[in-house]
Motif scaffolding. Structure first.
Motif, short mmCIF file in Angstrom:
data_model
loop_
_atom_site.label_atom_id
_atom_site.label_comp_id
_atom_site.label_asym_id
_atom_site.label_seq_id
_atom_site.Cartn_x
_atom_site.Cartn_y
_atom_site.Cartn_z
N TYR A 35 0.85 -1.19 0.00
CA TYR A 35 0.00 0.00 0.00
C TYR A 35 0.89 1.25 0.00
CZ TYR A 35 -4.08 -2.77 1.55
OH TYR A 35 -5.11 -3.67 1.65
N GLN A 41 -4.04 10.73 4.11
CA GLN A 41 -4.89 9.85 3.31
C GLN A 41 -4.90 8.45 3.92
OE1 GLN A 41 -6.37 10.98 0.27
NE2 GLN A 41 -5.63 12.99 0.94
N GLY A 42 -5.87 7.65 3.47
CA GLY A 42 -5.86 6.24 3.85
C GLY A 42 -4.92 5.46 2.95
N PRO A 43 -4.56 4.25 3.34
CA PRO A 43 -3.70 3.42 2.49
C PRO A 43 -4.38 3.14 1.16
CG PRO A 43 -3.82 2.52 4.72
CD PRO A 43 -4.87 3.58 4.63
N LEU A 91 3.48 0.73 2.91
CA LEU A 91 3.10 -0.28 3.88
C LEU A 91 2.99 -1.64 3.21
CD1 LEU A 91 0.24 1.77 5.54
CD2 LEU A 91 2.33 1.08 6.70
N TYR A 100 -9.97 -11.48 4.89
CA TYR A 100 -9.74 -10.05 4.74
C TYR A 100 -8.81 -9.51 5.82
CZ TYR A 100 -13.64 -9.55 1.45
OH TYR A 100 -14.46 -9.61 0.36
N GLN A 102 -5.94 -8.35 7.49
CA GLN A 102 -4.58 -8.06 7.09
C GLN A 102 -3.78 -7.52 8.28
OE1 GLN A 102 -4.57 -5.49 3.66
NE2 GLN A 102 -6.30 -6.56 2.73
N PHE A 104 -0.34 -5.39 9.20
CA PHE A 104 0.57 -4.45 8.56
C PHE A 104 1.95 -4.48 9.19
CE2 PHE A 104 -1.87 -1.87 5.60
CZ PHE A 104 -3.17 -2.24 5.92
N GLY A 105 2.95 -4.24 8.36
CA GLY A 105 4.30 -4.00 8.84
C GLY A 105 4.44 -2.55 9.28
N PHE B 34 -14.29 -3.15 8.15
CA PHE B 34 -13.25 -3.19 9.17
C PHE B 34 -12.95 -1.79 9.68
CE2 PHE B 34 -12.25 -7.54 8.16
CZ PHE B 34 -12.64 -7.64 6.84
N TYR B 36 -9.70 0.09 11.47
CA TYR B 36 -8.30 0.06 11.85
C TYR B 36 -7.99 1.32 12.66
CZ TYR B 36 -7.04 -3.80 8.69
OH TYR B 36 -6.93 -5.03 8.08
N GLN B 38 -4.86 3.85 13.79
CA GLN B 38 -3.51 4.20 13.38
C GLN B 38 -3.02 5.36 14.24
OE1 GLN B 38 -2.92 5.43 9.24
NE2 GLN B 38 -0.87 4.55 9.25
N SER B 43 1.79 2.04 11.95
CA SER B 43 1.01 1.39 10.90
C SER B 43 -0.40 1.06 11.42
CB SER B 43 1.73 0.13 10.42
OG SER B 43 1.94 -0.76 11.49
N PRO B 44 -1.34 0.83 10.52
CA PRO B 44 -2.71 0.52 10.94
C PRO B 44 -2.79 -0.81 11.70
CG PRO B 44 -2.66 1.20 8.64
CD PRO B 44 -1.24 0.98 9.05
N LEU B 88 -9.40 4.34 10.67
CA LEU B 88 -9.59 4.09 9.25
C LEU B 88 -10.71 3.07 9.05
CD1 LEU B 88 -5.83 3.62 8.39
CD2 LEU B 88 -7.21 5.54 7.63
N GLY B 92 -14.34 -4.37 2.02
CA GLY B 92 -13.92 -5.39 1.06
C GLY B 92 -15.13 -5.95 0.33
N LEU B 100 -8.66 -4.54 0.35
CA LEU B 100 -9.50 -3.59 1.07
C LEU B 100 -9.39 -2.20 0.46
CD1 LEU B 100 -8.75 -4.61 4.77
CD2 LEU B 100 -10.79 -5.13 3.42
N PHE B 102 -9.75 1.61 1.58
CA PHE B 102 -9.72 2.38 2.82
C PHE B 102 -10.28 3.79 2.61
CE2 PHE B 102 -7.20 0.07 5.96
CZ PHE B 102 -6.66 -0.95 5.20
N GLY B 103 -10.94 4.30 3.66
CA GLY B 103 -11.26 5.72 3.71
C GLY B 103 -10.04 6.51 4.14
N LYS B 104 -10.20 7.84 4.19
CA LYS B 104 -9.08 8.71 4.55
C LYS B 104 -8.81 8.74 6.04
CE LYS B 104 -9.54 11.84 0.62
NZ LYS B 104 -9.71 13.25 0.19
#
Lengths: 113, 112
Positions: A35, A41-43, A91, A100, A102, A104-105, B34, B36, B38, B43-44, B88, B92, B100, B102-104
């Motif tokens: 990503y 912004q979002g990913p 990312l 679904y 996920q 993240f690193g 989902f 998330y 952050q 990271s998320p 976030l 999906g 996925l 994602f929104g902002k």
């Protein structure tokens, strides 16, 4: 269980230079995602791998970005040549097959000057 | 273009209050939702998932889904300063190969 590993954590380059990022997913996770997250912004999905095959790369700017996942484990994302607008956090995420959820690193923060 | 919309905030709530975060999505084929969290510079982190209409509770978090209205929300009860982060919303669809959208994100600030 070890999480998703990424390196480097930070990178500063000049425009028109090239750069590569590395990702090691959680052991046993078949699906790997890259990503791009621009500040505020979002990913945004760049590319998705299932094992070593590409599932979706529709949003990858293929004139300058490339990615591979050799042997279905580690992955590298390359940008060549970089532009100012590529400044972002990259990312990597992984997930088991058919889910679904996920993980993240820590991401690589790229600054292009 | 499949859109996931969130109010960017910041949403400011006092400690101990309920924080309500909202998200709308445009793709009626979406089936999995989902939230998330952050933290700045991190990271998320997945905190909630919801797949069916109605409410799903996990500790202080409740996710609410209304597919007819294409609306999903996250309630955080007894908000703590440590909840201050960007939340976030991610969506999906079965044909997306589990990717996925994602929104902002909504920035939440919980004030002591």
């Amino acid at each position: 269980e070890a999480g998703v590993a990424q390196s480097p954590r930070y990178k500063i380059i000049e425009k028109r230079q090239s750069v590569a990022f590395w990702c090691n997913p959680i052991s046993g996770h078949a699906t790997l995602y890259w990503y791009q997250q621009i500040l505020g912004q979002g990913p945004k999905l760049l590319i998705q791998f299932q094992n070593n095959g590409v599932v979706d790369d529709s949003q990858l700017p293929k004139d300058r970005f490339s990615a591979e996942r050799l042997k279905g484990v580690d992955s590298t994302l390359k940008i060549q040549p970089a532009k100012l607008e590529d400044s972002a956090v990259y990312l990597c995420a992984s997930s088991p097959s058919d889910t679904y959820e996920q993980y993240f690193g820590p991401g690589t923060r790229l600054t292009v000057t | 273009q499949k859109e996931v919309e969130q109010n960017s905030g910041p949403l400011s709530v006092p400690e101990g209050a309920i924080a309500s975060l909202n998200c709308t999505y445009s793709d009626r084929g979406s089936q999995s939702f989902f939230w998330y969290r952050q933290y700045s510079g991190k990271s998320p982190e997945l905190i909630m998932s919801i797949y069916s209409n109605g409410d799903k509770e996990d500790g202080r978090f409740t996710a609410q889904l209304n597919k007819a209205s294409q609306y999903v929300s996250l309630l955080i009860r007894d908000s703590q300063p440590s909840d201050s982060a960007t939340y976030l919303c991610a969506v999906g669809a079965y044909y997306s190969g589990y990717a996925l959208n994602f929104g902002k994100g909504t920035s939440l600030l919980v004030t002591p």
